[in-house]
Design a protein around this motif. Structure first.
Motif, mmCIF file in Angstrom:
data_model
loop_
_atom_site.group_PDB
_atom_site.id
_atom_site.type_symbol
_atom_site.label_atom_id
_atom_site.label_comp_id
_atom_site.label_asym_id
_atom_site.label_seq_id
_atom_site.Cartn_x
_atom_site.Cartn_y
_atom_site.Cartn_z
ATOM 1 N N SER A 58 -2.269 -20.709 -27.732
ATOM 2 C CA SER A 58 -1.722 -19.365 -27.943
ATOM 3 C C SER A 58 -0.220 -19.316 -27.691
ATOM 4 O O SER A 58 0.529 -18.697 -28.444
ATOM 5 C CB SER A 58 -2.435 -18.367 -27.033
ATOM 6 N N THR A 59 0.216 -19.966 -26.613
ATOM 7 C CA THR A 59 1.618 -19.871 -26.208
ATOM 8 C C THR A 59 2.496 -20.964 -26.813
ATOM 9 O O THR A 59 3.715 -20.810 -26.880
ATOM 10 C CB THR A 59 1.753 -19.956 -24.680
ATOM 11 N N GLY A 60 1.887 -22.064 -27.230
ATOM 12 C CA GLY A 60 2.677 -23.203 -27.681
ATOM 13 C C GLY A 60 3.317 -23.958 -26.542
ATOM 14 O O GLY A 60 4.150 -24.837 -26.760
ATOM 15 N N ASP A 61 2.912 -23.639 -25.307
ATOM 16 C CA ASP A 61 3.493 -24.244 -24.109
ATOM 17 C C ASP A 61 2.523 -25.279 -23.550
ATOM 18 O O ASP A 61 1.465 -24.926 -23.027
ATOM 19 C CB ASP A 61 3.782 -23.151 -23.079
ATOM 20 N N SER A 62 2.879 -26.549 -23.656
ATOM 21 C CA SER A 62 2.010 -27.617 -23.165
ATOM 22 C C SER A 62 2.303 -27.997 -21.717
ATOM 23 O O SER A 62 1.616 -28.838 -21.148
ATOM 24 C CB SER A 62 2.153 -28.857 -24.054
ATOM 25 N N SER A 63 3.325 -27.374 -21.121
ATOM 26 C CA SER A 63 3.752 -27.797 -19.780
ATOM 27 C C SER A 63 2.687 -27.537 -18.726
ATOM 28 O O SER A 63 2.560 -28.303 -17.773
ATOM 29 C CB SER A 63 5.060 -27.093 -19.393
ATOM 30 N N LEU A 64 1.904 -26.461 -18.882
ATOM 31 C CA LEU A 64 0.849 -26.175 -17.906
ATOM 32 C C LEU A 64 -0.212 -27.264 -17.942
ATOM 33 O O LEU A 64 -0.602 -27.810 -16.904
ATOM 34 C CB LEU A 64 0.217 -24.805 -18.179
#
Length: 571
Positions: free
Chosen positions: A240-246
């Motif tokens: 959803s966010t495009g954020d893989s850092s989590l």
């Protein structure tokens, strides 16, 4: 904004295998070569149905079949504005929805109710309590359940509020590391809690988290599904966010590996399915779902596929990737071959021979044809099929379980043909499975002597009540997602309209009783949070089908189905 289409990630960690590779292709990958080059995480929402389905969807979504709405629907996945929209809120906070529909009056009420259920820990929202009903004894309904929070988390993600989901993922991950003992017995290190609550100490002005891993649950059963839901939600957040850092945090990677260590452990079992106890999932009381229940197998399959996308390809992650790929092949073959039931398969079982021995046996589980229940012959339509509830030696549970079949569609455990057959069955048996308040958690109810034996005379699971054939509004989001993936949103709209006729008026009950779901459950809590969230997710999915990308996985078109087309597809 969208991230460029590529196989490798800038951070050099996660290999994207969502729809770029089939499971069959993955088996041929030289994993050691992947470690030599960085990989770019591709978070684009891919098409989840073919062009024909999209055109049908555009017609179904448009009240006037206008060319503008049809054009919008057909381009959902082609334009960057529909790939990531974390700042664009659906339904609430916008004057008009994307499809041209005015939001239903229930939507605003639902959002208010959902926000009232928020739980805060040290000033940060970390989850939603199970129910905000103050008229009943709280029991554990004032806790944050992992499985219950999933529809809440999806609602917040779709509404552009990912922070609460991130907080929830990190807090439950911290709880996973706690020592877990039930009556002096040490639970596996990877077990996720069933629920947790925040304790406030007004004297010390402090807050602490208290987790339940099954030691306080009715029946003292640890939750098998919590870890699977956690991985699925982590993938939804990333998608959803495009954020893989989590997902790339060392603690998240370790949390996934611990969960996988539990469910991929080797033992004496000869089946690729996961053996588990009764009451270890949504059906959390004794209901004869021990062994290899469809709900757990479908969640297991989906969690494995999600983990395949999220695991780093370092030394530790590579080992699990290889184990996952092998298990997915065996699991998909086993489930599609032995759990699948349609008219032709039912007729074959009806004519089974018993006491067969050797590799040439047809009746591999030694199922006695006389054990076939009478109801299944009338229930099975000529066109349609479903994954049955359970299989083990000399035993087949032919009951329909909604969650397992919907997850099978969303995870692509079901082949495209099987997915369509499941939808055919739902349409053919609408009165039995939807009735006046969607949807039956299982069908049919067990009663009389069988009820006494299977449930232990459980007074909450009397026939057509609670988990014994009760109707659960939370299942709306799963049905809606499955309908959109199969290009049949009209089925979901019909179910949602039924729910809208009563849900708000009845104060969002946990479940309904009766053959048709006409009566509010005798022990159902009001203002049940996942009833509210399930409705919101269903509405937002219909408004913007591109949201499906965070909760569905692409069909594996290059993997050959284990079974040929049955008669249900040739008539």
């Amino acid at each position: 904004m969208s991230i460029p289409n590529s196989d490798m990630s800038q951070n050099g960690n996660i290999r994207h295998i969502d729809s770029l590779c089939s499971v069959a292709e993955i088996e041929e990958i030289d994993f050691s070569k992947l470690l030599d080059r960085p990989s770019l995480l591709n978070m684009e929402r891919k098409r989840s149905f073919d062009e024909r389905s999209l055109s049908e969807l555009s017609v179904a979504l448009s009240p006037r079949h206008s060319s503008r709405n049809a054009d919008i629907s057909s381009r959902f996945f082609d334009h960057p504005e529909y790939v990531f929209s974390p700042s664009r809120r659906s339904l609430i906070g916008t004057p008009r929805s994307l499809t041209g529909f005015e939001p239903h009056p229930m939507v605003a009420e639902a959002w208010e109710t959902l926000r009232r259920s928020l739980v805060f820990f040290r000033g940060q929202p970390v989850g939603t309590i199970a129910a905000t009903d103050t008229s009943e004894e709280k029991l554990n309904y004032d806790q944050v359940f992992v499985r219950d929070f999933v529809p809440s988390g999806l609602a917040f993600l779709m509404n552009g509020e990912p922070e609460i989901v991130k907080n929830f993922i990190l807090k439950t991950l911290r709880l996973q590391s706690w020592e877990k003992k039930i009556d002096r017995f040490q639970l596996g290190e990877g077990v996720m809690p069933a629920s947790f609550k925040v304790l406030h100490d007004p004297v010390r002005n402090s807050e602490t988290l208290i987790a339940d891993f099954g030691e306080s649950a009715i029946g003292r059963v640890a939750p098998v599904d919590s870890g699977f839901w956690w991985i699925i939600l982590l993938r939804a957040y990333t998608k959803s966010t495009g954020d893989s850092s989590l997902a790339e945090l060392p603690e998240c990677q370790k949390g996934m590996r611990l969960i996988l260590s539990l469910c991929l452990s080797e033992g004496f079992d000869t089946f690729p399915t996961l053996l588990c106890a009764d009451g270890c999932c949504m059906i959390d009381r004794r209901m004869g779902v021990y062994g290899y229940p469809i709900e757990i197998q479908a969640l297991f399959f989906m969690a494995l596929r999600c983990a395949l996308l999220l695991l780093k390809h370092d030394d530790e992650g590579k080992e699990f990737v290889e184990r996952i790929v092998k298990r997915l092949h065996a699991l998909s073959y086993h489930m599609r071959s032995y759990f699948w039931l349609d008219f032709k398969q039912l007729n074959d079982i009806y004519r089974y021979k018993t006491e067969e021995y050797s590799h040439t046996a047809v009746n591999k589980f030694n199922v006695i044809p006389d054990s076939l229940p009478e109801w299944v012959f009338d229930f099975m339509p000529t066109r349609g099929g479903y994954f049955i509830g359970n299989i083990s030696p000399a035993r087949m549970d032919f009951r329909w379980f909604c969650l397992g079949n919907c997850i099978a569609i969303l995870s692509s455990l079901a082949t495209p043909e099987q997915s369509m057959a499941i939808m055919d069955l739902i349409e053919s048996r609408w009165e039995e499975l939807a009735g006046e308040m969607p949807l039956k958690v299982c069908y049919p109810a067990i009663e009389s002597h069988e009820w006494r034996i299977v449930t232990g005379c459980d007074p909450k699971n009397t026939r057509w009540s609670y988990h014994n054939g009760g109707s659960w509004p939370v299942l709306l989001w799963l049905l809606t997602a499955a309908c959109i993936k199969t290009g049949r949103p009209q089925i979901a709209r019909r179910a949602i309209e039924l729910a809208e006729s009563r849900l708000l008026k009845d104060n969002w009950p946990e479940y309904y009783d009766g053959k048709l779901g006409r009566y509010i459950g005798k022990q159902a809590r009001k203002f049940q949070t996942w009833s509210v969230a399930g409705y919101l997710v269903a509405k937002m999915l219909l408004e913007d089908p591109s949201h499906l990308g965070m909760i569905a996985l692409e069909e594996d078109k290059q993997m050959k189905p284990a079974m040929k087309r049955s008669n249900s597809w040739t008539c």
